[in-house]
Design a protein around this motif. Structure first.
Motif, mmCIF file in Angstrom:
data_model
loop_
_atom_site.group_PDB
_atom_site.id
_atom_site.type_symbol
_atom_site.label_atom_id
_atom_site.label_comp_id
_atom_site.label_asym_id
_atom_site.label_seq_id
_atom_site.Cartn_x
_atom_site.Cartn_y
_atom_site.Cartn_z
ATOM 1 N N ARG A 184 1.035 -1.291 0.024
ATOM 2 C CA ARG A 184 -0.024 0.092 -0.080
ATOM 3 C C ARG A 184 0.785 1.399 0.014
ATOM 4 O O ARG A 184 0.611 2.170 -0.775
ATOM 5 C CB ARG A 184 -0.850 0.064 1.039
ATOM 6 C CG ARG A 184 -1.953 1.164 1.376
ATOM 7 C CD ARG A 184 -2.234 1.390 2.633
ATOM 8 N NE ARG A 184 -3.556 0.531 3.026
ATOM 9 C CZ ARG A 184 -4.417 0.629 3.941
ATOM 10 N NH1 ARG A 184 -4.287 1.811 4.836
ATOM 11 N NH2 ARG A 184 -5.328 0.001 3.939
ATOM 12 N N THR A 185 2.019 1.241 0.971
ATOM 13 C CA THR A 185 2.954 2.360 1.016
ATOM 14 C C THR A 185 3.432 2.725 -0.370
ATOM 15 O O THR A 185 3.696 3.775 -0.967
ATOM 16 C CB THR A 185 3.849 2.223 1.919
ATOM 17 O OG1 THR A 185 3.396 1.753 3.240
ATOM 18 C CG2 THR A 185 4.778 3.149 1.965
ATOM 19 N N THR A 217 0.826 4.114 -3.196
ATOM 20 C CA THR A 217 0.539 5.428 -2.583
ATOM 21 C C THR A 217 1.697 6.398 -3.232
ATOM 22 O O THR A 217 1.417 7.542 -3.755
ATOM 23 C CB THR A 217 0.361 5.575 -0.992
ATOM 24 O OG1 THR A 217 -0.615 4.590 -0.588
ATOM 25 C CG2 THR A 217 -0.301 6.966 -0.541
ATOM 26 N N GLY A 237 -4.098 10.860 -4.153
ATOM 27 C CA GLY A 237 -3.911 9.725 -3.802
ATOM 28 C C GLY A 237 -3.618 9.483 -2.388
ATOM 29 O O GLY A 237 -3.801 8.610 -1.440
ATOM 30 N N ILE A 238 -2.482 10.371 -1.811
ATOM 31 C CA ILE A 238 -2.133 10.244 -0.385
ATOM 32 C C ILE A 238 -3.226 10.503 0.421
ATOM 33 O O ILE A 238 -3.607 9.835 1.283
ATOM 34 C CB ILE A 238 -0.906 11.488 -0.102
ATOM 35 C CG1 ILE A 238 0.315 10.615 -0.831
ATOM 36 C CG2 ILE A 238 -0.759 11.440 1.206
ATOM 37 C CD1 ILE A 238 1.489 11.424 -0.495
ATOM 38 N N ILE A 248 -5.521 7.562 0.612
ATOM 39 C CA ILE A 248 -5.313 6.597 1.517
ATOM 40 C C ILE A 248 -5.181 6.751 3.157
ATOM 41 O O ILE A 248 -5.404 6.022 4.151
ATOM 42 C CB ILE A 248 -3.973 6.054 1.073
ATOM 43 C CG1 ILE A 248 -3.736 4.553 1.110
ATOM 44 C CG2 ILE A 248 -2.813 6.601 1.800
ATOM 45 C CD1 ILE A 248 -4.525 3.791 0.118
#
Lengths: 401, 232
Positions: free
Chosen positions: A20-21, A24, A293-294, A297
């Motif tokens: 995921r990191t 992102t 996007g950041i 998330i």
């Protein structure tokens, strides 16, 4: 809470969901990499063009016949006939003028052995070599004697030599220009670049006038100033001199125009500024998308970790502790993405620079700007989710499943 | 309702908590008066829906009363803002929850050290204090274990260590045995008894009268009102 604690929390968190990191960060990586690469491409292209202009001679001034209205010179190159050889001789006497090369340009079929091409023919004087910063590759340039005696000698550019299959062993052979025989005395060193400066045939001015044009006008006058600083003065002197010689009174439109290399460079740099801005603007859009996007998330993360936030508040965290924790997480995402993006951007600009031939143009300001931009993206798109987290009611958050 | 003449830790005076749902007002706690003295082990007993959770939220400074006075450890807390309440929770209260509420993917040591981080204690000191707290509860060999690697009883002991590590004035336990088998539950209750014998003030909230007998005094809560209880 101490910054070190916040950083430890953020890094621990980002390390637990690597996929995921990574995904992102990808948005920021692409955004920053494209900003760095595109700005560097714009600057590299500018440098390439400037280098070519400088190769023409940095102290160069060109006097063209015709007049300027707005940005357009009326009377195209060689079309107007207001400049004469006498004007050129008069300019030679001015202070700060190093060399003057009048040009008489035309176009003729050139034949060498079995090869032929239609080339631009330039009638000029020996000063042409230094004014336009050419070098001789083989043979000699046209001499003052050949100008004085209307000799049929020719010097050709590197591209013309290639097209006509002429090499250093061809010096002294006969080529035909407009059907007339000329002795080939020299071939010029290539200037590189993509311009037409290497594709021309140079003959004595007097010969060109006698055989091809038949008037005392010249197509343009090229001259070099003694230094770059002298260009402005020389330009003013020429204007005054030609105004007087051509009988132009104050307020009337001049029948000539003077172009300096500095003007050209100025035009190039203002065009390139616009180009840089345009490319950076396009690339910024991807950075914006990465920022969203950041934010996305982080909002999901706040929702998922509602209970954790409740626990932290119950054991003593204040709203601002929670806010900083989530903000530092968003910043860590955007800065790590920014760092990787810079790396890729620099690699890409290096590859493009090598491929395009202007070498590696690296501007540290771009990197500083990219880091600053990722910071701003992290803060702007991290603050909202983080404040959502900070505002959670501990009672509700603790009961959240 | 004061049973001891020593200084009180908790003083509730006519505390009410009314939830405003928009159309109807739900009174969850009505005119509660309660005093808990320093060193007391007090049980609040009530079935679900009795106002037990509301009581726990008010006592734990997670929520504010609608009216009435609440003085905790000598300080009025009913009118504090969110930051003030967070400060009181950080300094004066140690929570023990039914579902342990440990931070996931975080070692037992880091879990216990976290309240000290919010007090601004340096990392070295808080780790050594957390380790000492865990060792006191017999978890010296489980420092690096994450909650998912521990049994229910062990997780609850980590929870108790986390409540103790800040040396709070009040330990507030909400159904601490509710998720445990009878053996682990008894173990946890004996830990509370030990802490009580060492002079700690404990408030235990439960629906189970048998669990409440671990305390030395109790009140029933029913429909938002408190009644003195007789513990056998």
């Amino acid at each position: 809470m101490k910054l070190l604690d916040l950083m430890r929390l953020a890094l621990g968190r980002l390390g637990t969901g690597k996929m995921r990191t990574g995904l992102t960060m990808l948005g920021i990586i692409i955004g920053v990499a494209s900003v760095v690469a595109l700005v560097s491409v714009a600057q590299g292209a500018t440098k390439g063009i400037s280098d070519q202009l400088n190769a023409l001679g940095t102290n160069l001034l060109t006097v063209n016949p015709g007049f300027v209205r707005g940005a357009v010179t009326r009377g195209s190159f060689g079309g107007a006939t207001t400049l004469t050889i006498a004007d050129a001789s008069a300019i030679t006497g001015l202070d700060g003028v190093q060399a003057v090369a009048p040009e008489l340009a035309t176009s003729k079929l050139v034949i060498a052995g079995t090869q032929n091409e239609t080339a631009s023919i330039v009638g000029t004087t020996p000063a042409y070599l230094s004014v336009f910063a050419y070098d001789i590759w083989t043979g000699t340039f046209i001499s003052q004697a050949s100008v004085d005696q209307n000799l049929r000698v020719a010097v050709i550019g590197a591209t013309t030599a290639d097209n006509l299959s002429l090499t250093d062993s061809s010096i002294g052979s006969t080529i035909y220009i407009g059907g007339l025989p000329f002795e080939l005395v020299g071939i010029l060193q290539s200037k590189g670049g993509t311009g037409s400066e290497d594709d021309r045939v140079i003959v004595p001015l007097s010969t060109a006038r006698e055989l091809f044009v038949g008037s005392t006008s010249v197509s343009s006058i090229g001259l070099s100033a003694t230094s770059q600083d002298a260009i402005t003065t020389v330009s003013a002197e020429i204007t005054a001199l030609l105004d007087q010689r051509h009988g132009i009174t104050a307020g009337a439109t001049a029948d000539f125009s003077i172009t300096t290399q500095a003007q050209l460079l100025g035009t190039v740099s203002s065009v390139s500024d616009v180009l840089t801005l345009l490319l950076a603007g396009i690339a910024s859009i991807s950075l914006l998308v990465g920022g969203i996007g950041i934010m996305n998330i982080m909002l999901v993360s706040v929702r998922e970790r509602t209970r954790e936030i409740g626990i932290r508040k119950a054991i003593g965290a204040r709203g601002r502790d929670i806010l900083s924790q989530f903000l530092v997480e968003a910043l860590a995402l955007s800065l790590a993405g920014g760092a990787i993006g810079i790396l890729f951007g620099v690699l890409a600009s290096f590859a493009i620079g090598v491929y395009a031939g202007w070498g590696f143009v690296f501007n540290p300001i771009t990197v500083v700007a990219a880091v600053g931009f990722s910071l701003v993206v992290g803060i702007v798109f991290g603050v909202w989710p983080a404040s959502q987290a900070a505002r959670l009611d501990p009672v509700v958050a603790l009961r959240y499943e | 309702m004061s049973a001891h003449a020593v200084e009180p830790i908790i003083e509730l005076e006519n505390v009410s908590r009314i939830y405003d749902t928009g159309r109807v007002q739900v009174p969850a706690l009505v005119d509660a008066n309660l005093t808990v003295a320093k060193g007391e082990f007090m049980a609040i007993i009530g079935p679900s829906g009795s106002g037990k959770s509301t009581m726990m939220n008010i006592l734990g400074c997670l929520d504010r009363p609608t009216s009435g006075r609440y003085i905790l450890d000598g300080q009025p807390v009913d009118e504090l803002d969110d930051n003030g309440l967070a400060y009181v929770r950080s300094r004066s209260i140690g929570f023990v929850f039914q579902s342990y509420n440990l931070l996931p993917r975080t070692s037992a040591l880091e879990n216990v050290a976290t309240p000290l981080m919010y007090q601004g204690v340096g990392r070295k000191e808080r780790l050594s204090r957390a380790q000492a707290a865990l060792e006191r509860l017999g978890l010296g060999d489980r420092l690096d274990h994450e909650p998912s690697e521990l049994s229910g009883g062990q997780q609850q002991r980590v929870g108790i260590a986390r409540a103790l590590v800040t040396e709070p004035a009040l330990i507030l336990a909400d159904e601490p045995t509710g998720n445990l088998d009878s053996h682990s539950g008894a173990e946890v209750l004996s830990i509370f008894k030990d802490l009580h014998s060492l002079g700690r003030t404990i408030v235990l909230i439960t629906h189970d009268i048998d669990v409440a007998t671990a305390a030395d005094r109790g009140v029933h809560i029913r429909d938002g009102q408190l009644y003195e209880a007789v513990l056998s």
